[in-house]
Write a protein that holds these residues in place. Structure first.
Motif, PDB file in Angstrom:
ATOM      1  N   GLN A 530       0.974  -1.255   0.143  1.00  8.81           N
ATOM      2  CA  GLN A 530      -0.589   0.324  -0.067  1.00  8.81           C
ATOM      3  C   GLN A 530       0.611   1.488  -0.175  1.00  8.81           C
ATOM      4  OE1 GLN A 530      -3.233  -0.062  -0.601  1.00  8.81           O
ATOM      5  NE2 GLN A 530      -2.688  -2.309  -0.993  1.00  8.81           N
ATOM      6  N   ASP A 531       2.020   0.767  -0.460  1.00 11.47           N
ATOM      7  CA  ASP A 531       3.417   2.521  -0.459  1.00 11.47           C
ATOM      8  C   ASP A 531       2.988   2.234  -2.243  1.00 11.47           C
ATOM      9  OD1 ASP A 531       5.504   3.832  -0.528  1.00 11.47           O
ATOM     10  OD2 ASP A 531       5.559   3.646   1.696  1.00 11.47           O
ATOM     11  N   GLY A 532       2.792   3.596  -1.621  1.00 10.67           N
ATOM     12  CA  GLY A 532       2.329   4.490  -3.763  1.00 10.67           C
ATOM     13  C   GLY A 532       3.708   4.717  -3.772  1.00 10.67           C
ATOM     14  N   TYR A 533       4.920   4.891  -3.127  1.00 11.18           N
ATOM     15  CA  TYR A 533       5.995   5.451  -3.838  1.00 11.18           C
ATOM     16  C   TYR A 533       6.491   3.943  -4.345  1.00 11.18           C
ATOM     17  CZ  TYR A 533       4.599   9.955  -1.428  1.00 11.18           C
ATOM     18  OH  TYR A 533       4.340  11.198  -0.524  1.00 11.18           O
ATOM     19  N   ILE A 534       6.830   3.040  -3.599  1.00  5.46           N
ATOM     20  CA  ILE A 534       7.553   2.083  -3.799  1.00  5.46           C
ATOM     21  C   ILE A 534       6.465   0.999  -5.090  1.00  5.46           C
ATOM     22  CG2 ILE A 534       7.697  -0.108  -3.289  1.00  5.46           C
ATOM     23  CD1 ILE A 534       7.819   0.860  -0.268  1.00  5.46           C
ATOM     24  N   ARG A 535       5.443   1.695  -5.273  1.00  4.12           N
ATOM     25  CA  ARG A 535       4.732   0.740  -6.565  1.00  4.12           C
ATOM     26  C   ARG A 535       5.230   1.288  -7.676  1.00  4.12           C
ATOM     27  NH1 ARG A 535       1.103  -3.709  -7.345  1.00  4.12           N
ATOM     28  NH2 ARG A 535       0.586  -3.854  -4.977  1.00  4.12           N
ATOM     29  N   ASP A 536       5.605   2.915  -7.024  1.00  7.90           N
ATOM     30  CA  ASP A 536       5.477   3.878  -8.907  1.00  7.90           C
ATOM     31  C   ASP A 536       7.028   3.031  -9.076  1.00  7.90           C
ATOM     32  OD1 ASP A 536       5.884   6.572 -10.012  1.00  7.90           O
ATOM     33  OD2 ASP A 536       7.971   6.652  -8.623  1.00  7.90           O
ATOM     34  N   SER A 537       7.696   2.421  -8.269  1.00 10.62           N
ATOM     35  CA  SER A 537       9.218   2.595  -9.134  1.00 10.62           C
ATOM     36  C   SER A 537       9.332   1.038  -9.866  1.00 10.62           C
ATOM     37  CB  SER A 537      10.249   1.785  -7.711  1.00 10.62           C
ATOM     38  OG  SER A 537      10.550   2.958  -6.227  1.00 10.62           O
ATOM     39  N   LEU A 538       8.257   0.005  -8.848  1.00 10.47           N
ATOM     40  CA  LEU A 538       8.063  -0.802 -10.126  1.00 10.47           C
ATOM     41  C   LEU A 538       7.858  -0.629 -11.671  1.00 10.47           C
ATOM     42  CD1 LEU A 538       7.628  -4.035  -9.997  1.00 10.47           C
ATOM     43  CD2 LEU A 538       5.593  -3.906  -9.104  1.00 10.47           C
ATOM     44  N   GLY A 539       6.399   0.100 -11.317  1.00 11.41           N
ATOM     45  CA  GLY A 539       6.468   0.770 -12.339  1.00 11.41           C
ATOM     46  C   GLY A 539       7.255   1.241 -13.012  1.00 11.41           C
ATOM     47  N   TRP A 540       8.063   1.744 -12.573  1.00  7.09           N
ATOM     48  CA  TRP A 540       8.928   3.057 -13.688  1.00  7.09           C
ATOM     49  C   TRP A 540      10.460   1.083 -13.840  1.00  7.09           C
ATOM     50  CZ3 TRP A 540       9.331   7.244 -16.131  1.00  7.09           C
ATOM     51  CH2 TRP A 540      10.383   7.971 -16.337  1.00  7.09           C
ATOM     52  N   TYR A 541      10.039   0.660 -13.447  1.00 11.71           N
ATOM     53  CA  TYR A 541      11.073  -0.400 -13.592  1.00 11.71           C
ATOM     54  C   TYR A 541      10.660  -1.000 -15.030  1.00 11.71           C
ATOM     55  CZ  TYR A 541      12.781  -5.313 -14.711  1.00 11.71           C
ATOM     56  OH  TYR A 541      13.738  -6.195 -15.394  1.00 11.71           O
ATOM     57  N   TYR A 542       9.586  -1.105 -15.002  1.00 13.21           N
ATOM     58  CA  TYR A 542       8.651  -1.548 -16.336  1.00 13.21           C
ATOM     59  C   TYR A 542       8.538  -0.332 -17.512  1.00 13.21           C
ATOM     60  CZ  TYR A 542       6.669  -5.416 -13.358  1.00 13.21           C
ATOM     61  OH  TYR A 542       6.742  -7.016 -13.065  1.00 13.21           O
ATOM     62  N   TYR A 543       8.514   0.061 -16.835  1.00 13.43           N
ATOM     63  CA  TYR A 543       8.814   1.550 -17.507  1.00 13.43           C
ATOM     64  C   TYR A 543      10.603   1.759 -18.124  1.00 13.43           C
ATOM     65  CZ  TYR A 543       9.285   6.288 -20.449  1.00 13.43           C
ATOM     66  OH  TYR A 543       8.860   7.026 -20.798  1.00 13.43           O
ATOM     67  N   LYS A 544      10.965   1.480 -17.739  1.00 13.21           N
ATOM     68  CA  LYS A 544      12.126   1.572 -18.133  1.00 13.21           C
ATOM     69  C   LYS A 544      12.758  -0.137 -19.354  1.00 13.21           C
ATOM     70  CE  LYS A 544      14.596   5.097 -15.876  1.00 13.21           C
ATOM     71  NZ  LYS A 544      15.991   5.868 -16.869  1.00 13.21           N
ATOM     72  N   THR A 545      11.782  -0.918 -18.812  1.00 13.46           N
ATOM     73  CA  THR A 545      12.562  -2.718 -19.825  1.00 13.46           C
ATOM     74  C   THR A 545      11.705  -2.448 -20.973  1.00 13.46           C
ATOM     75  OG1 THR A 545      11.599  -3.366 -18.437  1.00 13.46           O
ATOM     76  CG2 THR A 545      13.506  -3.166 -17.668  1.00 13.46           C
ATOM     77  N   GLY A 546      10.460  -0.991 -20.841  1.00 14.04           N
ATOM     78  CA  GLY A 546       9.531  -1.459 -22.483  1.00 14.04           C
ATOM     79  C   GLY A 546       8.438  -1.671 -21.785  1.00 14.04           C
ATOM     80  N   GLU A 547       7.656  -2.137 -20.926  1.00 15.49           N
ATOM     81  CA  GLU A 547       6.466  -3.134 -20.422  1.00 15.49           C
ATOM     82  C   GLU A 547       6.333  -1.907 -20.311  1.00 15.49           C
ATOM     83  OE1 GLU A 547       7.351  -6.868 -18.955  1.00 15.49           O
ATOM     84  OE2 GLU A 547       8.670  -6.262 -18.200  1.00 15.49           O
ATOM     85  N   TYR A 548       4.967  -1.368 -21.065  1.00 14.77           N
ATOM     86  CA  TYR A 548       4.018   0.229 -20.774  1.00 14.77           C
ATOM     87  C   TYR A 548       3.454  -0.209 -20.005  1.00 14.77           C
ATOM     88  CZ  TYR A 548       8.023   2.552 -23.958  1.00 14.77           C
ATOM     89  OH  TYR A 548       9.170   3.105 -24.179  1.00 14.77           O
ATOM     90  N   GLN A 549       2.190  -1.084 -20.803  1.00 15.56           N
ATOM     91  CA  GLN A 549       1.136  -1.767 -20.007  1.00 15.56           C
ATOM     92  C   GLN A 549       1.577  -2.537 -18.342  1.00 15.56           C
ATOM     93  OE1 GLN A 549      -1.634  -1.504 -21.205  1.00 15.56           O
ATOM     94  NE2 GLN A 549      -1.044  -1.247 -23.234  1.00 15.56           N
ATOM     95  N   LYS A 550       2.386  -2.982 -18.040  1.00 17.00           N
ATOM     96  CA  LYS A 550       2.465  -3.583 -16.615  1.00 17.00           C
ATOM     97  C   LYS A 550       2.874  -2.244 -15.868  1.00 17.00           C
ATOM     98  CE  LYS A 550       4.691  -8.157 -17.428  1.00 17.00           C
ATOM     99  NZ  LYS A 550       5.304  -8.878 -16.976  1.00 17.00           N
ATOM    100  N   ALA A 551       3.745  -1.423 -16.566  1.00 13.57           N
ATOM    101  CA  ALA A 551       4.605   0.718 -15.783  1.00 13.57           C
ATOM    102  C   ALA A 551       2.696   1.062 -15.719  1.00 13.57           C
ATOM    103  CB  ALA A 551       5.038   0.997 -16.996  1.00 13.57           C
ATOM    104  N   TYR A 552       1.663   1.044 -16.544  1.00 10.52           N
ATOM    105  CA  TYR A 552       0.766   1.744 -16.674  1.00 10.52           C
ATOM    106  C   TYR A 552       0.062   1.291 -15.511  1.00 10.52           C
ATOM    107  CZ  TYR A 552      -3.911   2.800 -17.389  1.00 10.52           C
ATOM    108  OH  TYR A 552      -5.191   3.313 -16.828  1.00 10.52           O
ATOM    109  N   ARG A 553      -0.296   0.491 -15.331  1.00  9.19           N
ATOM    110  CA  ARG A 553      -1.297  -0.399 -14.517  1.00  9.19           C
ATOM    111  C   ARG A 553      -0.818  -0.439 -12.671  1.00  9.19           C
ATOM    112  NH1 ARG A 553      -1.514  -5.004 -17.572  1.00  9.19           N
ATOM    113  NH2 ARG A 553       0.068  -5.923 -16.307  1.00  9.19           N
ATOM    114  N   GLU A 554       1.515  -0.329 -12.720  1.00  8.31           N
ATOM    115  CA  GLU A 554       1.237  -0.461 -11.071  1.00  8.31           C
ATOM    116  C   GLU A 554       1.552   1.177 -11.136  1.00  8.31           C
ATOM    117  OE1 GLU A 554       2.555  -1.881  -9.876  1.00  8.31           O
ATOM    118  OE2 GLU A 554       2.079  -4.122 -10.446  1.00  8.31           O
ATOM    119  N   ILE A 555       1.746   2.070 -11.834  1.00  9.50           N
ATOM    120  CA  ILE A 555       1.537   4.036 -11.712  1.00  9.50           C
ATOM    121  C   ILE A 555       0.274   4.336 -11.468  1.00  9.50           C
ATOM    122  CG2 ILE A 555       2.640   5.766 -11.990  1.00  9.50           C
ATOM    123  CD1 ILE A 555       5.146   5.082 -12.992  1.00  9.50           C
TER     124      ILE A 555
END
Length: 621
Positions: A530-555
């Protein structure tokens, strides 16, 4: 002649009173005198007072005897004058002097029943019970029926006070069972006498009998029956009788208060509040009920509801500083800031050095963005106060805010920290952490880091401070130092989600150890989903690795948890841009812009919006 003599004698009576007061004050004030000396002084003063009283008694006896030789006119004059002086003493609460004077008035007018009744009352009030008993017996023998009944009631009480319970109960029983109309006071006192003898059934039986014979006072008898059960901790029966008492008379304060006490002891605060509120409709200015109702509302945080009742309570007791403080706190909680300031300023006129009131008032000025006034009041809190430490932290925060907005204020902040740091090592530590934050925001990372490094060995230095130092290293590109701090934290606490997230995000931003970055961040999410900042980090990892849909869901989840964070909103904008959804991207860039507090952040977001708009412009023809 008589008038002057009487006046001189009464001055002597006044002197007796003053000697008694002086004795008390001397014993209390002369704390450096040993106990034996104090006792000796007390006995000495008592003897002086006793001799003075004997002198007055003797002087009045001489006046009375001489008056008797002068005839009725002189007797009437002296008796009238002495009676007025006795009445004045009685009104002043000086029953000893009143009884002493009335003794001689009765000597002049021995058959005056009114005088002897007054004399008996003053004797009892001044604990001269044996003399009071004698006067009451005279009244029982010579007075009319009404006064005889009252005298017998008083005499029963005197017997009880003298430890003669049998005579007391006998007299009360005669008054209860043989006097008509029934005397409610006799019923109540007889029941109390039985309670003192542990004869509870007889006490309850007496009240039941009186309730049947005296229906007008049934509420009172029900209350006293309930009180007997209350004192035996039989709360079930007590509640029954108190409720019955209130059905008969909803204005019965005693039943209301004791029933309320039972509800509160049993944790039934809702019923207690209903009870007090209902009673206050009948008696809106009842101080006791108001106080109890206010306490319950205050405890339950019903601040808006409590205000009118607390204001009424304060109107009844305008000098009560505790009530004023409470009202000030409630005004604060209900956002009546100016009213709260007025209350606390008023209190300070009475107790100008009250640290709590100074702190409340300073906090109010801080809340209303009147920083200089807040600093003024915080600064008045003395070093020996438990609030001194926190008041200085608040002053530093205010000066920090000033310096952030106006660099010219930096010197004021720095000098304050330097000066107040002398008070204690603990205060220095916290003030310099604030100063480090100021330097960080001014991009002076070397000073910020130097301050934090100087406190690494401090007793109050925690993982939180280590985390902050690591963030400073990370901003200063000292990644190895930042990494070392986080790895040390994880050695002590392998499940520290924030340390895991910090390491993962740092690797991610550097583009190194991507597998480790993912593993750290994924573990942090599992530990703290439930920590939004940690969730953002996971989404940012997916963004950095080109997995935009996963990035979108997490962020998107992160934004739902922390909707006012600039970075998370910016990340969503970037993801929408990558997903070719410019309108949505622009929406989140604008959202990020709303929460920007730093110039560089604002410029970065505006740059993204500008690039987005330039891409969307049609080609020129």
């Amino acid at each position: 002649m008589f008038k002057n003599f009487i006046q001189n004698s009464l001055y002597t009576i006044a002197l007796v009173t003053l000697i008694g007061c002086a004795t008390t004050n001397n014993v209390e004030d002369e704390s450096n005198i040993n106990e034996d000396s104090q006792l000796s002084n007390t006995i000495s003063d008592f003897e002086k007072a006793k001799r003075a009283q004997e002198f007055v008694d003797q002087s009045l006896s001489e006046i009375v005897e001489e008056a008797k030789t002068k005839g009725d006119a002189t007797v009437n004059y002296v008796a009238s004058d002495l009676f007025l002086k006795a009445a004045d003493a009685s009104l002043s609460g000086d029953s000893v002097s009143a009884s002493l004077i009335l003794k001689h008035v009765v000597d002049l007018k021995p058959k005056d029943i009114y005088l002897r009744k007054k004399y008996a009352v003053e004797l009892i009030k001044s604990s001269q019970l044996e003399d009071g008993k004698r006067e009451l017996k005279y009244l029982i023998k010579h007075a009319d029926k009404d006064i005889k009944i009252k005298a017998r009631l008083l005499l029963a009480g005197v017997y009880g006070a003298l430890g003669k319970s049998k005579q007391s109960i006998k007299l009360y029983r005669e008054l209860v069972y043989k006097t008509r109309p029934i005397l409610s006071e006799a019923c109540i006192y007889l029941s109390k006498a039985y309670v003192d003898e542990k004869k509870f059934k007889k006490a309850v039986g007496t009240l039941s009998y009186c309730s049947q014979k005296d229906r007008e006072n049934r509420s009172i008898y029900a209350f006293h029956t309930g009180k007997i059960h209350f004192e035996k901790s039989d709360y079930k029966k007590a509640k029954k009788y108190f409720n019955n008492s209130l059905k008969l008379d909803p204005t019965n304060q005693q039943s209301t208060i004791l029933l309320g006490m039972i509800y509160e002891q049993q944790g039934d605060f809702k019923s207690a509040k209903v009870l007090y509120q209902k009673f206050l409709k009948y008696d809106p200015n009842n101080y006791t009920a108001l106080g109890k109702y206010v306490n319950l509302l205050f405890t339950d945080g019903e601040y808006k509801e409590v205000v009118p009742y607390l204001e009424k309570l304060l109107a009844l007791d305008p000098e009560n500083l505790n009530l004023k403080v409470r009202l000030g706190v409630i005004y604060t909680e209900t956002n009546k800031i100016e009213d709260a300031k007025g209350i606390f300023k008023e209190i300070l006129t009475v107790i100008p050095d009250s640290d709590k009131v100074l702190y409340y008032l300073a906090s109010l000025y801080q809340q209303s963005n009147e920083g200089d006034l807040a600093v003024t009041y915080f600064s008045r809190i003395k070093e020996d106060s438990s609030l001194f430490h926190e008041s200085n932290i608040q002053i530093a925060n205010i000066l920090n805010t000033y310096a952030q907005k106006d660099p010219a204020q930096e010197k004021r902040l720095v000098e304050f920290v330097k000066e107040r740091s002398k008070a204690s090592k603990e205060l220095r530590f916290e003030l310099e952490v604030i100063l480090a934050g100021y330097y960080e925001n001014r991009k002076d990372l070397s000073r910020a880091i130097a301050l934090m490094e100087s406190h690494i060995e401090h007793d109050s230095y925690t993982d939180g401070h280590a985390y902050y130092l690591a963030s400073l290293y990370e901003k200063d590109k000292a990644f190895t130092k930042a990494e070392k701090i986080m790895l040390d934290i994880l050695k002590r606490d392998p499940n520290n989600s924030h340390a895991l997230n910090f390491l993962g995000y740092t690797y991610l931003e550097q583009g190194v150890h991507m597998d480790k970055a993912y593993a750290y961040i994924k573990r942090a999410v599992q530990l703290n989903p439930q920590d939004g900042y940690i969730r953002d980090s996971l989404g940012w990892y997916y963004y950095k690795t080109g997995e935009y849909q996963k990035a979108y869901r997490e962020i998107k989840k992160a934004f739902a948890l922390v909707s006012d964070d600039v970075v998370i909103a910016k990340h969503l904008g970037l993801i929408y841009t990558s997903l070719k959804k410019p309108e949505k991207a622009r929406q989140y860039y604008v959202e990020a812009l709303k929460n920007c507090t730093k110039v560089n952040e604002r410029e970065e977001i505006l740059n993204y919006i500008e690039k987005l708009d330039s891409v969307r412009l049609p080609a020129s023809r």
